[in-house]
Motif scaffolding. Sequence first.
Motif, PDB file in Angstrom:
ATOM      1  N   THR A  38       0.833  -1.207   0.000  1.00 24.96           N
ATOM      2  CA  THR A  38       0.000   0.000   0.000  1.00 24.96           C
ATOM      3  C   THR A  38       0.866   1.255   0.000  1.00 24.96           C
ATOM      4  N   LEU A  39       1.977   1.213   0.720  1.00 24.98           N
ATOM      5  CA  LEU A  39       2.885   2.358   0.731  1.00 24.98           C
ATOM      6  C   LEU A  39       3.438   2.621  -0.663  1.00 24.98           C
ATOM      7  N   PHE A  40       3.862   1.573  -1.354  1.00 22.13           N
ATOM      8  CA  PHE A  40       4.353   1.741  -2.723  1.00 22.13           C
ATOM      9  C   PHE A  40       3.260   2.305  -3.631  1.00 22.13           C
ATOM     10  N   LYS A  41       2.059   1.773  -3.484  1.00 21.31           N
ATOM     11  CA  LYS A  41       0.967   2.232  -4.347  1.00 21.31           C
ATOM     12  C   LYS A  41       0.600   3.676  -4.069  1.00 21.31           C
ATOM     13  N   ALA A  42       0.693   4.101  -2.816  1.00 19.76           N
ATOM     14  CA  ALA A  42       0.413   5.499  -2.497  1.00 19.76           C
ATOM     15  C   ALA A  42       1.457   6.412  -3.142  1.00 19.76           C
ATOM     16  N   ILE A  43       2.717   6.008  -3.101  1.00 15.49           N
ATOM     17  CA  ILE A  43       3.771   6.800  -3.729  1.00 15.49           C
ATOM     18  C   ILE A  43       3.550   6.893  -5.232  1.00 15.49           C
ATOM     19  N   MET A  44       3.070   5.793  -5.828  1.00 17.70           N
ATOM     20  CA  MET A  44       2.870   5.750  -7.279  1.00 17.70           C
ATOM     21  C   MET A  44       1.519   6.283  -7.716  1.00 17.70           C
ATOM     22  N   GLY A  45       0.688   6.735  -6.773  1.00 18.24           N
ATOM     23  CA  GLY A  45      -0.610   7.279  -7.145  1.00 18.24           C
ATOM     24  C   GLY A  45      -1.657   6.225  -7.425  1.00 18.24           C
ATOM     25  N   LEU A  46      -1.396   4.985  -7.047  1.00 17.02           N
ATOM     26  CA  LEU A  46      -2.333   3.884  -7.279  1.00 17.02           C
ATOM     27  C   LEU A  46      -3.266   3.663  -6.095  1.00 17.02           C
ATOM     28  N   ALA A  47      -2.973   4.308  -4.974  1.00 12.68           N
ATOM     29  CA  ALA A  47      -3.839   4.295  -3.789  1.00 12.68           C
ATOM     30  C   ALA A  47      -3.922   5.733  -3.292  1.00 12.68           C
ATOM     31  N   LYS A  48      -5.123   6.183  -2.995  1.00 13.41           N
ATOM     32  CA  LYS A  48      -5.334   7.584  -2.631  1.00 13.41           C
ATOM     33  C   LYS A  48      -5.239   7.778  -1.118  1.00 13.41           C
ATOM     34  N   PRO A  49      -4.283   8.587  -0.671  1.00 13.43           N
ATOM     35  CA  PRO A  49      -4.173   8.859   0.770  1.00 13.43           C
ATOM     36  C   PRO A  49      -5.336   9.723   1.259  1.00 13.43           C
ATOM     37  N   GLN A  50      -5.744   9.488   2.495  1.00  9.39           N
ATOM     38  CA  GLN A  50      -6.756  10.340   3.118  1.00  9.39           C
ATOM     39  C   GLN A  50      -6.108  11.475   3.913  1.00  9.39           C
ATOM     40  N   ALA A  51      -4.827  11.347   4.188  1.00  8.16           N
ATOM     41  CA  ALA A  51      -4.107  12.392   4.923  1.00  8.16           C
ATOM     42  C   ALA A  51      -2.624  12.220   4.668  1.00  8.16           C
ATOM     43  N   GLY A  52      -1.861  13.287   4.911  1.00  5.82           N
ATOM     44  CA  GLY A  52      -0.419  13.219   4.817  1.00  5.82           C
ATOM     45  C   GLY A  52       0.119  13.705   3.489  1.00  5.82           C
ATOM     46  N   THR A  53       1.439  13.760   3.402  1.00  5.49           N
ATOM     47  CA  THR A  53       2.117  14.230   2.200  1.00  5.49           C
ATOM     48  C   THR A  53       3.205  13.248   1.776  1.00  5.49           C
ATOM     49  N   ILE A  54       3.454  13.206   0.471  1.00  6.24           N
ATOM     50  CA  ILE A  54       4.544  12.416  -0.108  1.00  6.24           C
ATOM     51  C   ILE A  54       5.300  13.337  -1.060  1.00  6.24           C
ATOM     52  N   ARG A  55       6.587  13.499  -0.803  1.00  6.03           N
ATOM     53  CA  ARG A  55       7.419  14.333  -1.656  1.00  6.03           C
ATOM     54  C   ARG A  55       8.620  13.517  -2.138  1.00  6.03           C
ATOM     55  N   VAL A  56       8.959  13.729  -3.391  1.00  4.52           N
ATOM     56  CA  VAL A  56      10.087  13.049  -4.022  1.00  4.52           C
ATOM     57  C   VAL A  56      11.033  14.115  -4.564  1.00  4.52           C
ATOM     58  N   ALA A  57      12.266  14.119  -4.091  1.00  2.00           N
ATOM     59  CA  ALA A  57      13.245  15.132  -4.495  1.00  2.00           C
ATOM     60  C   ALA A  57      12.706  16.541  -4.260  1.00  2.00           C
ATOM     61  N   GLY A  58      11.929  16.694  -3.194  1.00  2.00           N
ATOM     62  CA  GLY A  58      11.362  17.994  -2.855  1.00  2.00           C
ATOM     63  C   GLY A  58      10.104  18.347  -3.599  1.00  2.00           C
ATOM     64  N   LEU A  59       9.662  17.477  -4.510  1.00  3.37           N
ATOM     65  CA  LEU A  59       8.470  17.738  -5.315  1.00  3.37           C
ATOM     66  C   LEU A  59       7.292  16.902  -4.820  1.00  3.37           C
ATOM     67  N   PRO A  60       6.055  17.406  -4.980  1.00  2.00           N
ATOM     68  CA  PRO A  60       4.906  16.540  -4.708  1.00  2.00           C
ATOM     69  C   PRO A  60       5.006  15.276  -5.559  1.00  2.00           C
ATOM     70  N   ALA A  61       4.564  14.153  -5.007  1.00  3.33           N
ATOM     71  CA  ALA A  61       4.733  12.870  -5.698  1.00  3.33           C
ATOM     72  C   ALA A  61       4.137  12.882  -7.097  1.00  3.33           C
ATOM     73  N   ALA A  62       2.972  13.525  -7.271  1.00  2.00           N
ATOM     74  CA  ALA A  62       2.329  13.545  -8.590  1.00  2.00           C
ATOM     75  C   ALA A  62       3.225  14.237  -9.616  1.00  2.00           C
ATOM     76  N   LYS A  63       3.852  15.339  -9.230  1.00  2.00           N
ATOM     77  CA  LYS A  63       4.741  16.051 -10.145  1.00  2.00           C
ATOM     78  C   LYS A  63       5.989  15.235 -10.432  1.00  2.00           C
ATOM     79  N   ALA A  64       6.519  14.555  -9.411  1.00  2.00           N
ATOM     80  CA  ALA A  64       7.695  13.709  -9.606  1.00  2.00           C
ATOM     81  C   ALA A  64       7.392  12.562 -10.561  1.00  2.00           C
ATOM     82  N   ARG A  65       6.187  12.006 -10.455  1.00  2.00           N
ATOM     83  CA  ARG A  65       5.803  10.927 -11.377  1.00  2.00           C
ATOM     84  C   ARG A  65       5.720  11.452 -12.803  1.00  2.00           C
ATOM     85  N   ARG A  66       5.155  12.644 -12.983  1.00  2.00           N
ATOM     86  CA  ARG A  66       5.055  13.214 -14.335  1.00  2.00           C
ATOM     87  C   ARG A  66       6.430  13.458 -14.943  1.00  2.00           C
TER      88      ARG A  66
END
Length: 261
Positions: free
Chosen positions: A54-82
């Motif tokens: 579930t943690l991996f899927k949340a990072i990859m946008g495959l599971a929707k978090p109800q709270a909290g933040t995920i940042r990759v290289a200082g970017l929101p996870a969605a932007k990092a995925r793009r």
Amino acid sequence: MTTFPLGRPAAPALDISGLRVSYRALTALEDVDLSIGWNRVCGLIGTNGSGKSTLFKAIMGLAKPQAGTIRVAGLPAAKARRQSLIAYVPQSEEVDWTFPLSVRDVVMMGRYGSQNWLRSPRRADHAAVAEALERVGMAAFSDRQIGQLSGGQRKRVFVARAIAQNASVLLLDEPFTGVDKTSEAMIVDLLRDLAAAGRSILVSTHDLSSLPALCDEAALINRRIMLHGTPQEVLRPENLALAFGANPLAPRGTIPAALAS
């Protein structure tokens, strides 16, 4: 390796804070905090159902978090995925092995983020795919249908896809399940090389014996991160008891019953 305009970001490679993910009435992750730096391999360990996938899927946008933040290289996870900063190697059970794709086709998927909307491979794409397959020892199988490979060979192909993508952060969900010793050793060496070259890697595994050789650090998860430290610290029986329910007074080196199967 991905080149950032101002060099490697000062922000952590992966920074998760207060993450909560629920599936209807079931809370899969709660108050998850985890920060991983660059040039690191972090092992993620826990029982089945502890929230690793579930943690991996949340990072990859495959599971929707109800709270909290995920940042990759200082970017929101969605932007990092793009920006194709994250590569994901899923569990074998999540892949349709009957789909008519060749090994080369699967690895070429890692190049989609750098191609035009028609996904027409360029010379650089073909070169990256060929180099990635060579690195994992699968160049001779380029035209083989992916489902015709052994378990270890399939994993090596998906690692090649991550290499071809040139992502900065790699997520591997149980990469050693059903893998022969030759492939396991090759994957471990590759991950160590990728981390040394600047990438950050989060890998979930049930193979506790491989943690010291593979990982710089380890995180123990049971819906939340119970402990994050060196592999030696996390593998102490009294610490494993936090997630696996083993007797914390058991002799040092005892493997929890939950991992015996």
